[in-house]
Motif scaffolding. Sequence first.
Motif, PDB file in Angstrom:
ATOM      1  N   GLU A  55      -1.932 -11.213   3.331  1.00 28.49           N
ATOM      2  CA  GLU A  55      -3.356 -10.865   3.316  1.00 28.49           C
ATOM      3  C   GLU A  55      -4.168 -11.817   4.188  1.00 28.49           C
ATOM      4  N   ARG A  71      -1.579  -6.490   2.745  1.00 32.23           N
ATOM      5  CA  ARG A  71      -1.556  -6.937   1.354  1.00 32.23           C
ATOM      6  C   ARG A  71      -0.351  -7.831   1.122  1.00 32.23           C
ATOM      7  N   GLU A 100       0.826  -1.211   0.000  1.00 29.52           N
ATOM      8  CA  GLU A 100       0.000   0.000   0.000  1.00 29.52           C
ATOM      9  C   GLU A 100       0.859   1.258   0.000  1.00 29.52           C
TER      10      GLU A 100
END
Length: 215
Positions: free
Chosen positions: A98, A109, A74
């Motif tokens: 995740e 993520r 991110e």
Amino acid sequence: MTDTKPSLKAAILQVTPFQQNCSLIWDEATGVGAVVDPGGDIDRIEDAIAEVGMKPEKILLTHGHIDHAGGADELREKLGVKIEGPHRADDFLLQGLESQGREYGFSARNVTPDRWLSEGDQVTVAGHNFDIMHCPGHSPGSVVFINQPHKFGLFGDVLFRGSIGRTDFPYGDHDALISAIKTKLLPLGDNFAFICGHGPGSTIGLERNANPFLT
């Protein structure tokens, strides 16, 4: 804030429920720097970047655990920079972020670095060179970043003040971790200072003399 030498500065921000030390390191003259181990709380990391006036040029990862790498993808997207590290042996951890985040109840993520790092590689942050040492044991792909001119390092979860990284994971290796610390880190010298993945920083001399896992 920790001043490692006039031309290289560092600040630490604790992120995620695991209170992981996300570090900002930057050149004092240019303001250019890197984010090390952005495990989460990306908004807070961005606020810290703005507060110190840093211009991020890359993200560095010491290893693939969620508290160190869960926010890396991110942040890479938001900053438009590349990720360097850890060693490729931690790819299985990075591809499970995740699902692990769902277990712990916070967003993460999966991430693939732009550059994997190996023993003997170098990374450059604002013109400052960091040598890479591969120090497995806590995770198979753990690396540490060594800046010899400033006698300063980023050790992730390899070595802490008064402790060492956990090795009770299925892939952990206590003997390998102790060997890496004794053969690669202790020879750096007693006045070598480092930032840990959790808790306060330390020096090689302090750990050589007082760390119960090494004495």
